[in-house]
Design a protein around this motif. Sequence first.
Motif, PDB file in Angstrom:
ATOM      1  N   LEU A   1     -64.919 -30.841 -99.556  1.00  0.00           N
ATOM      2  CA  LEU A   1     -66.041 -31.053 -98.589  1.00  0.00           C
ATOM      3  C   LEU A   1     -64.637 -30.313 -97.430  1.00  0.00           C
ATOM      4  O   LEU A   1     -63.870 -30.481 -97.649  1.00  0.00           O
ATOM      5  N   HIS A   2     -65.672 -29.852 -97.254  1.00  0.00           N
ATOM      6  CA  HIS A   2     -65.132 -29.766 -95.855  1.00  0.00           C
ATOM      7  C   HIS A   2     -65.349 -30.837 -94.566  1.00  0.00           C
ATOM      8  O   HIS A   2     -66.030 -31.229 -94.094  1.00  0.00           O
ATOM      9  N   VAL A   3     -63.960 -31.119 -94.779  1.00  0.00           N
ATOM     10  CA  VAL A   3     -63.402 -32.761 -93.180  1.00  0.00           C
ATOM     11  C   VAL A   3     -62.071 -32.083 -92.261  1.00  0.00           C
ATOM     12  O   VAL A   3     -61.356 -31.787 -93.110  1.00  0.00           O
ATOM     13  N   ALA A   4     -62.463 -32.724 -91.280  1.00  0.00           N
ATOM     14  CA  ALA A   4     -61.421 -32.585 -90.385  1.00  0.00           C
ATOM     15  C   ALA A   4     -60.486 -31.657 -90.769  1.00  0.00           C
ATOM     16  O   ALA A   4     -59.617 -31.495 -91.050  1.00  0.00           O
ATOM     17  N   GLY A   5     -61.281 -30.386 -90.432  1.00  0.00           N
ATOM     18  CA  GLY A   5     -60.150 -29.432 -90.417  1.00  0.00           C
ATOM     19  C   GLY A   5     -59.956 -28.884 -91.988  1.00  0.00           C
ATOM     20  O   GLY A   5     -58.869 -27.909 -91.838  1.00  0.00           O
ATOM     21  N   GLY A   6     -60.114 -28.797 -93.024  1.00  0.00           N
ATOM     22  CA  GLY A   6     -59.740 -28.523 -94.086  1.00  0.00           C
ATOM     23  C   GLY A   6     -60.707 -28.639 -95.124  1.00  0.00           C
ATOM     24  O   GLY A   6     -61.488 -29.177 -95.101  1.00  0.00           O
ATOM     25  N   LEU A   7     -59.935 -29.115 -96.761  1.00  0.00           N
ATOM     26  CA  LEU A   7     -61.149 -29.117 -97.277  1.00  0.00           C
ATOM     27  C   LEU A   7     -60.980 -30.391 -98.508  1.00  0.00           C
ATOM     28  O   LEU A   7     -58.741 -30.412 -98.813  1.00  0.00           O
ATOM     29  N   ARG A   8     -61.464 -31.036 -98.582  1.00  0.00           N
ATOM     30  CA  ARG A   8     -61.113 -32.383 -99.718  1.00  0.00           C
ATOM     31  C   ARG A   8     -61.943 -32.665-100.825  1.00  0.00           C
ATOM     32  O   ARG A   8     -63.073 -31.858-101.026  1.00  0.00           O
ATOM     33  N   LEU A   9     -60.872 -32.198-101.901  1.00  0.00           N
ATOM     34  CA  LEU A   9     -61.709 -32.683-103.032  1.00  0.00           C
ATOM     35  C   LEU A   9     -62.425 -33.470-103.412  1.00  0.00           C
ATOM     36  O   LEU A   9     -62.889 -34.060-103.817  1.00  0.00           O
TER      37      LEU A   9
ATOM     38  N   ALA B   1     -55.893 -30.855-103.881  1.00  0.00           N
ATOM     39  CA  ALA B   1     -57.095 -32.820-103.648  1.00  0.00           C
ATOM     40  C   ALA B   1     -57.098 -32.670-102.026  1.00  0.00           C
ATOM     41  O   ALA B   1     -58.168 -32.571-101.011  1.00  0.00           O
ATOM     42  N   TRP B   2     -56.300 -31.981-100.846  1.00  0.00           N
ATOM     43  CA  TRP B   2     -56.592 -31.542-100.075  1.00  0.00           C
ATOM     44  C   TRP B   2     -56.178 -30.157 -99.831  1.00  0.00           C
ATOM     45  O   TRP B   2     -54.818 -29.457-100.039  1.00  0.00           O
ATOM     46  N   VAL B   3     -57.207 -28.914 -99.238  1.00  0.00           N
ATOM     47  CA  VAL B   3     -56.867 -27.713 -98.842  1.00  0.00           C
ATOM     48  C   VAL B   3     -56.661 -27.592 -97.213  1.00  0.00           C
ATOM     49  O   VAL B   3     -57.657 -27.825 -97.389  1.00  0.00           O
ATOM     50  N   PRO B   4     -55.583 -26.808 -96.587  1.00  0.00           N
ATOM     51  CA  PRO B   4     -55.751 -26.654 -95.127  1.00  0.00           C
ATOM     52  C   PRO B   4     -56.272 -25.342 -95.574  1.00  0.00           C
ATOM     53  O   PRO B   4     -56.781 -24.340 -95.826  1.00  0.00           O
ATOM     54  N   ASN B   5     -57.297 -24.867 -93.969  1.00  0.00           N
ATOM     55  CA  ASN B   5     -57.945 -23.898 -94.029  1.00  0.00           C
ATOM     56  C   ASN B   5     -57.288 -22.828 -93.497  1.00  0.00           C
ATOM     57  O   ASN B   5     -56.066 -22.643 -93.250  1.00  0.00           O
TER      58      ASN B   5
ATOM     59  N   VAL C   1     -69.978 -22.665 -98.823  1.00  0.00           N
ATOM     60  CA  VAL C   1     -71.764 -23.414 -98.628  1.00  0.00           C
ATOM     61  C   VAL C   1     -71.842 -23.468 -97.068  1.00  0.00           C
ATOM     62  O   VAL C   1     -70.989 -24.810 -96.755  1.00  0.00           O
ATOM     63  N   ARG C   2     -73.347 -23.122 -96.728  1.00  0.00           N
ATOM     64  CA  ARG C   2     -73.416 -24.198 -95.019  1.00  0.00           C
ATOM     65  C   ARG C   2     -74.632 -24.808 -95.421  1.00  0.00           C
ATOM     66  O   ARG C   2     -75.269 -24.559 -96.439  1.00  0.00           O
ATOM     67  N   ASP C   3     -74.349 -26.179 -93.761  1.00  0.00           N
ATOM     68  CA  ASP C   3     -75.471 -26.363 -94.210  1.00  0.00           C
ATOM     69  C   ASP C   3     -76.500 -25.970 -93.366  1.00  0.00           C
ATOM     70  O   ASP C   3     -76.372 -24.695 -93.259  1.00  0.00           O
ATOM     71  N   ALA C   4     -77.933 -26.862 -93.408  1.00  0.00           N
ATOM     72  CA  ALA C   4     -78.877 -26.200 -92.253  1.00  0.00           C
ATOM     73  C   ALA C   4     -78.627 -25.884 -91.195  1.00  0.00           C
ATOM     74  O   ALA C   4     -79.165 -24.889 -89.859  1.00  0.00           O
ATOM     75  N   SER C   5     -77.291 -26.424 -90.433  1.00  0.00           N
ATOM     76  CA  SER C   5     -76.967 -26.052 -88.823  1.00  0.00           C
ATOM     77  C   SER C   5     -75.968 -24.695 -88.759  1.00  0.00           C
ATOM     78  O   SER C   5     -76.061 -23.985 -88.622  1.00  0.00           O
ATOM     79  N   GLY C   6     -75.733 -23.740 -90.378  1.00  0.00           N
ATOM     80  CA  GLY C   6     -75.237 -22.905 -90.515  1.00  0.00           C
ATOM     81  C   GLY C   6     -73.610 -23.040 -90.747  1.00  0.00           C
ATOM     82  O   GLY C   6     -72.675 -22.106 -90.663  1.00  0.00           O
ATOM     83  N   THR C   7     -73.258 -24.371 -90.258  1.00  0.00           N
ATOM     84  CA  THR C   7     -72.031 -24.718 -90.404  1.00  0.00           C
ATOM     85  C   THR C   7     -71.657 -25.318 -92.059  1.00  0.00           C
ATOM     86  O   THR C   7     -71.814 -25.791 -92.793  1.00  0.00           O
ATOM     87  N   ILE C   8     -70.409 -24.332 -92.490  1.00  0.00           N
ATOM     88  CA  ILE C   8     -69.491 -24.718 -92.890  1.00  0.00           C
ATOM     89  C   ILE C   8     -69.285 -25.831 -94.000  1.00  0.00           C
ATOM     90  O   ILE C   8     -68.589 -26.615 -93.141  1.00  0.00           O
ATOM     91  N   ALA C   9     -69.844 -26.889 -95.160  1.00  0.00           N
ATOM     92  CA  ALA C   9     -70.326 -27.688 -95.427  1.00  0.00           C
ATOM     93  C   ALA C   9     -69.155 -27.961 -96.254  1.00  0.00           C
ATOM     94  O   ALA C   9     -68.716 -29.395 -96.727  1.00  0.00           O
ATOM     95  N   ALA C  10     -68.759 -26.847 -97.414  1.00  0.00           N
ATOM     96  CA  ALA C  10     -68.582 -27.250 -98.261  1.00  0.00           C
ATOM     97  C   ALA C  10     -67.851 -25.777 -99.033  1.00  0.00           C
ATOM     98  O   ALA C  10     -67.972 -24.674 -99.089  1.00  0.00           O
ATOM     99  N   VAL C  11     -67.299 -25.378-100.085  1.00  0.00           N
ATOM    100  CA  VAL C  11     -66.766 -24.862-101.173  1.00  0.00           C
ATOM    101  C   VAL C  11     -66.235 -24.775-102.331  1.00  0.00           C
ATOM    102  O   VAL C  11     -66.063 -26.039-102.752  1.00  0.00           O
TER     103      VAL C  11
END
Length: 121
Positions: free
Chosen positions: A9-17, A32-36, A81-91
């Motif tokens: 999931l995309h959170v705080a400038g990176g990705l959380r497993l 567990a945490w992947v930086p942008n 994966v983009r949400d309804a607003s077009g923002t990347i919500a997850a990978v």
Amino acid sequence: GAVAGTVHLHVAGGLRLAAAGNIPPKVQEVVAWVPNGKGMAGLALARGVPIQTCNLQEDNSGAVKPGAKAVNAQAAVAIPVRDASGTIAAVVGVAFAEEREIQGQELQRLEAAASTVAEVR
């Protein structure tokens, strides 16, 4: 047909497993945490397009981090994966047993399946 996969999931400038299937515990700790911009998932987040490799074990592009080689797989793709607003919500990461390129209709099917993550987030 995948042998392993992840959802970050995309959170705080990176990705959380958030979920992992057939990913060794040590690799789960490392990702567990992947930086942008780091690794395949981080590059998919930064670029907004699928990032793939034909062979996790032999890739030397810099996109595949050493820990990924512990996954018993060859071809892999990280799909933003983009949400309804077009923002990347997850990978969503998907890995396959055999070496190959993931493209065309197969990639489109994977992108469609991955898009359901944004709906349940």
